[in-house]
Motif scaffolding. Sequence first.
Motif: not given
Length: 380
Positions: A324-337
């Motif tokens: 979750v930290e990486v999704i937020k900090e790196d602004k990940i746009k691709v879907p993660i399942v």
Amino acid sequence: MRLHEYEAKEVFKKCGIPVPEGKVAFSSEEAVRVAKEVGLPLVIKAQVFVGGRGKAGGVKFAKNLKEVEEISDKILKMDIKGYKVEGVLVEKRLNIEKELYLGMTIEGSAGKPAVIVSSEGGVEIEETARNYPQRISSIQVNVFKGLKSYEARFLVKKLGLKGERLFKVSNILYNLGNLYRNYDALIAEVNPLVITTEGEIFAADAVLQVDDSSLFRHPELQAKAIERIPDELEREAKNVGVTYVNLDGDIGLICSGAGLGMATMDMVRRKAKPANFLETGGGMTKELMAGALRVVMKKKNIRAVFINVYGGINPIHEGAKGVVEVIKEDKIKVPIVAKALGNRQEETWGILEEGGVKVVKESRTSKAIEELFRILKERE
Ligand code: GDP
Ligand code: MN
């Protein structure tokens, strides 16, 4: 981990085993520079991860600088038994009076290290072992005590050495025993140990293979092992502490356990291509999962990431925080399942869902992968 001869010789020297003066070179110009420093005549030796270089033309003598240049150029372009030559060791040529063999390895049947010596070292050692086994002596080493100096002397006496030579070679063998132990070696070998016509003794060749499982105890070797990994992402993953194999697809994968990882890859493969194989191992932390996701995302073409983890010994709720930290900090746009089951799964689901991960609360991986492809289709 196998070291190059020049690297092994640095270790040998540090451990009190004399080696000839010399230096590694990676081009023929560099070889000439080393030659001027060390002085002629020289021996030029292919640095390659395979033995038997002498017989394969990878060890040559040079009398002048022109020969140094020509020979190193030729050796640097060589392949020996399918291995690329990665450098040349330019070393002072020894005048050989006698070649001995000293080696240590694990004797599998005994589960102990064995010390092996022979008065007939050199390139024909295999033939000697086959045809004249009586010319080879060996003893097993007590794992707790290591090689004792009297044991080293006992073996060296069998080589027919006396006086100062007996003293010097025993000392070298004793030092090899300590090196073997201190470096967690699997193989440590000096072939040949040369007695020169001037009465000096040198390890003319050096083989050192260190147990990979022990590399954490040898940071300088571990750094070298990582440096050697040719693929950039695989190198980074090693630093993170996960097992990673780069593949040519576009679905990123993070799995805990190699079996789960392979099964997941196979299931993804029915409809798309995995971008990688990634296995977290049993030491999952927030940092480890964050690092893993960052490595996976480094590939430009990633369309989605599928996380398949099981919380047995792994604290998956900690791993979820990293994701979750990486999704937020790196602004990940691709879907993660994610499919995350086991110890503290509800807590894990909560963290992941809050961070924007689609959590599939099914026990079957195939169901989770169906969901992944459904989401991808929806996005088209
Ligand atoms: P290997 O064939 O891969 O084991 O390579 P080595 O380093 O053992 O070299 C092969 C052989 O070349 C040795 O067994 C020696 O007989 C010979 N050799 C290596 N260095 C020297 C040297 O400095 N002087 C002489 N005269 N022979 C050497
Ligand atoms: Mn050798």
